[in-house]
Design a protein around this motif. Structure first.
Motif, PDB file in Angstrom:
ATOM      1  N   ILE A 125      10.115  48.364  12.083  1.00 24.10           N
ATOM      2  CA  ILE A 125      10.800  47.716  13.197  1.00 24.10           C
ATOM      3  C   ILE A 125      11.814  46.742  12.607  1.00 24.10           C
ATOM      4  N   LYS A 126      13.025  46.764  13.165  1.00 20.63           N
ATOM      5  CA  LYS A 126      14.061  45.848  12.708  1.00 20.63           C
ATOM      6  C   LYS A 126      13.837  44.472  13.339  1.00 20.63           C
ATOM      7  N   VAL A 127      14.184  43.431  12.602  1.00 23.10           N
ATOM      8  CA  VAL A 127      13.991  42.077  13.114  1.00 23.10           C
ATOM      9  C   VAL A 127      14.780  41.866  14.399  1.00 23.10           C
ATOM     10  N   TYR A 128      15.986  42.452  14.496  1.00 25.39           N
ATOM     11  CA  TYR A 128      16.780  42.246  15.717  1.00 25.39           C
ATOM     12  C   TYR A 128      16.158  42.914  16.938  1.00 25.39           C
ATOM     13  N   GLU A 129      15.197  43.848  16.715  1.00 22.97           N
ATOM     14  CA  GLU A 129      14.515  44.495  17.838  1.00 22.97           C
ATOM     15  C   GLU A 129      13.382  43.642  18.393  1.00 22.97           C
ATOM     16  N   ILE A 130      13.006  42.614  17.670  1.00 22.39           N
ATOM     17  CA  ILE A 130      11.941  41.720  18.141  1.00 22.39           C
ATOM     18  C   ILE A 130      12.538  40.783  19.189  1.00 22.39           C
ATOM     19  N   PRO A 131      11.929  40.676  20.352  1.00 19.97           N
ATOM     20  CA  PRO A 131      12.498  39.831  21.402  1.00 19.97           C
ATOM     21  C   PRO A 131      12.572  38.369  20.981  1.00 19.97           C
ATOM     22  N   GLN A 132      13.727  37.761  21.271  1.00 18.83           N
ATOM     23  CA  GLN A 132      13.870  36.334  20.989  1.00 18.83           C
ATOM     24  C   GLN A 132      13.204  35.538  22.100  1.00 18.83           C
ATOM     25  N   VAL A 145       1.910  45.685  19.883  1.00 17.50           N
ATOM     26  CA  VAL A 145       1.442  47.057  20.125  1.00 17.50           C
ATOM     27  C   VAL A 145       2.312  47.762  21.154  1.00 17.50           C
ATOM     28  N   ASN A 146       2.997  47.001  22.019  1.00 16.00           N
ATOM     29  CA  ASN A 146       3.865  47.605  23.022  1.00 16.00           C
ATOM     30  C   ASN A 146       5.215  48.005  22.442  1.00 16.00           C
ATOM     31  N   MET A 147       5.481  47.613  21.205  1.00 16.60           N
ATOM     32  CA  MET A 147       6.774  47.892  20.588  1.00 16.60           C
ATOM     33  C   MET A 147       6.687  49.036  19.587  1.00 16.60           C
ATOM     34  N   LEU A 148       5.479  49.555  19.361  1.00 17.03           N
ATOM     35  CA  LEU A 148       5.281  50.605  18.368  1.00 17.03           C
ATOM     36  C   LEU A 148       4.521  51.774  18.993  1.00 17.03           C
ATOM     37  N   PRO A 149       4.760  53.003  18.516  1.00 15.04           N
ATOM     38  CA  PRO A 149       4.095  54.179  19.099  1.00 15.04           C
ATOM     39  C   PRO A 149       2.686  54.383  18.540  1.00 15.04           C
ATOM     40  N   ILE A 150       1.839  53.377  18.675  1.00 15.61           N
ATOM     41  CA  ILE A 150       0.483  53.487  18.139  1.00 15.61           C
ATOM     42  C   ILE A 150      -0.445  54.107  19.176  1.00 15.61           C
ATOM     43  N   GLY A 175      -1.747  39.144  18.490  1.00 11.43           N
ATOM     44  CA  GLY A 175      -0.751  40.199  18.360  1.00 11.43           C
ATOM     45  C   GLY A 175       0.543  39.976  19.111  1.00 11.43           C
ATOM     46  N   TYR A 176       0.847  38.734  19.502  1.00 15.75           N
ATOM     47  CA  TYR A 176       2.111  38.440  20.185  1.00 15.75           C
ATOM     48  C   TYR A 176       3.160  38.080  19.145  1.00 15.75           C
ATOM     49  N   ILE A 177       4.329  38.729  19.234  1.00 13.53           N
ATOM     50  CA  ILE A 177       5.391  38.527  18.249  1.00 13.53           C
ATOM     51  C   ILE A 177       6.676  38.104  18.937  1.00 13.53           C
ATOM     52  N   LYS A 178       7.460  37.282  18.273  1.00 20.72           N
ATOM     53  CA  LYS A 178       8.769  36.877  18.781  1.00 20.72           C
ATOM     54  C   LYS A 178       9.595  36.356  17.623  1.00 20.72           C
ATOM     55  N   SER A 179      10.881  36.190  17.863  1.00 23.62           N
ATOM     56  CA  SER A 179      11.783  35.641  16.848  1.00 23.62           C
ATOM     57  C   SER A 179      12.580  34.495  17.458  1.00 23.62           C
ATOM     58  N   GLN A 180      13.002  33.580  16.594  1.00 22.20           N
ATOM     59  CA  GLN A 180      13.839  32.450  16.978  1.00 22.20           C
ATOM     60  C   GLN A 180      14.856  32.197  15.877  1.00 22.20           C
ATOM     61  N   PRO A 181      16.068  31.773  16.221  1.00 20.34           N
ATOM     62  CA  PRO A 181      17.061  31.465  15.183  1.00 20.34           C
ATOM     63  C   PRO A 181      16.563  30.357  14.263  1.00 20.34           C
ATOM     64  N   LEU A 182      16.823  30.517  12.983  1.00 16.46           N
ATOM     65  CA  LEU A 182      16.422  29.505  12.017  1.00 16.46           C
ATOM     66  C   LEU A 182      17.094  28.174  12.310  1.00 16.46           C
TER      67      LEU A 182
END
Length: 352
Positions: free
Chosen positions: A89-96, A107-112, A34-41
């Motif tokens: 959740i917007k992609v820009y809200e995902i930590p790079q 799970v820490n980014m959503l009100p579940i 469940g770990y999520i992150k984003s990186q520039p293409l």
């Protein structure tokens, strides 16, 4: 001393955070834990054929990348939970993060609420009427809702499907109105039907019967078949499994008991997983004892539906196979290549 040539005007509109975000293509990775992150293409520049590729994320020994997709910073991710709720959740809200970082728990980014788990994430560019969200529950209920019904984000999330007591959502996928849907039960049965057998319905609807289950049985997987060339890899709790061509699963109407996908004998035990695979894929086998075994799909022989399968993993006494997942990314030294002229629109240097 020159007179001002630019005109200063008052701006009466509101500027939101999103207005300040530059549109850019990002590679989003979500791990099994469940770990999520984003990186520039741009981090995945096209390589000459034969390149080694780049690893998208560093994971713990007991974790691996389960989802990887390219999305714009202004795109939405629809996150579906086992409780039948959906969150935006917007992609820009995902930590790079860097290539060696793990990311942040989704799970820490959503009100579940406690006990709720995200089990499907769909990247959405536009909420149109041509696509649908197809959902299935453990009790065999299926539901198809127009994608446009999810176009009004709410911070607290909304109910995507109403569930009966004891039921939970097992999967959600995007369809285009022409796909086939396959449901697999823990008793080794499978049903395949045209998605148009299920009429589109609103978010508050409960859905219709997708698979007829006997008492004590549960649906454990929903697959959207895109090609007859793919295979279905089924696995049982005692570590046995096989892969069978999609073409062997004949199309029937929804709501039936289905056909045999794999024999659930005393040797095999119940079915715990079913995934769509290609011969070049790799899979991860996970046992209740915390053991992870990685293997190539090509090493698992194709067999007919009514067979028992072969040994995928030897499970220790008192433990059993709890899950099987297709790995969407290889280790750095095994990554696929991007040839000259290949499209940079997808991270081909890291996907299989």
């Amino acid at each position: 001393g020159d007179p001002r040539r630019s005109e200063i005007m008052e701006y009466g509109g509101d500027i939101s955070l999103e207005d300040l975000i530059t549109p850019a293509e990002m590679v989003v990775t979500l791990s099994h834990e469940g770990y999520i992150k984003s990186q520039p293409l741009a981090d995945y520049s096209a390589q000459r054929r034969g390149g080694r590729g780049k690893q998208a994320a560093a994971t713990k020994e007991d974790d691996f990348i389960e989802n990887l997709f390219v999305a714009n910073t202004h795109d939405y991710l629809l996150c579906f939970s086992n409780a039948g709720r959906v969150y935006w959740i917007k992609v820009y809200e995902i930590p790079q993060g860097s290539r060696i970082s793990r990311g942040k728990p989704i799970v820490n980014m959503l009100p579940i609420v406690e006990g709720e788990k995200i089990n499907a994430v769909l990247p959405i560019k536009a909420f149109d009427d041509e696509h649908f969200v197809f959902m299935a529950t453990s009790m065999g209920t299926v539901k198809k809702t127009p994608l446009s019904d999810f176009s009004r984000p709410m911070k607290r999330g909304i109910i995507a499907v109403n569930l009966d007591e004891g039921d939970f959502l097992i999967g959600a996928a995007m369809t285009n109105g022409t796909n086939d849907v396959m449901l697999f039960s823990d008793s080794g049965k499978a049903v395949r039907f045209d998605e148009n057998d299920v009429r589109a319905m609103g978010r508050n609807a409960r859905g219709v019967r997708g698979m007829n289950l006997e008492e004590g049985q549960r649906v454990i997987a929903m697959l959207v078949a895109e090609s007859e060339q793919q295979s279905v890899l089924t696995a049982t709790e005692n570590g046995f499994g096989k892969r069978t061509p999609v073409s062997e699963y004949t199309r029937h109407g929804r709501g039936t008991k289905g056909m045999i996908a794999i024999q659930t004998s005393e040797r095999n035990g119940k079915v715990v997983s079913a995934v769509l695979v290609n011969p070049t894929d790799e899979i991860m086998l996970i046992t209740t004892g915390g053991v992870l075994v990685r293997t190539r799909v090509s090493e698992i022989r194709e067999m007919g539906r009514a067979t028992q399968g072969v040994t995928l993993i030897s499970v220790d006494e008192g433990t059993w196979l709890s899950g099987l997942q297709r790995i969407v990314e290889s280790d750095a030294e095994d990554l696929g290549e991007v040839g000259e002229g290949d499209s940079p629109d997808a991270p081909a240097a890291t996907e299989e």
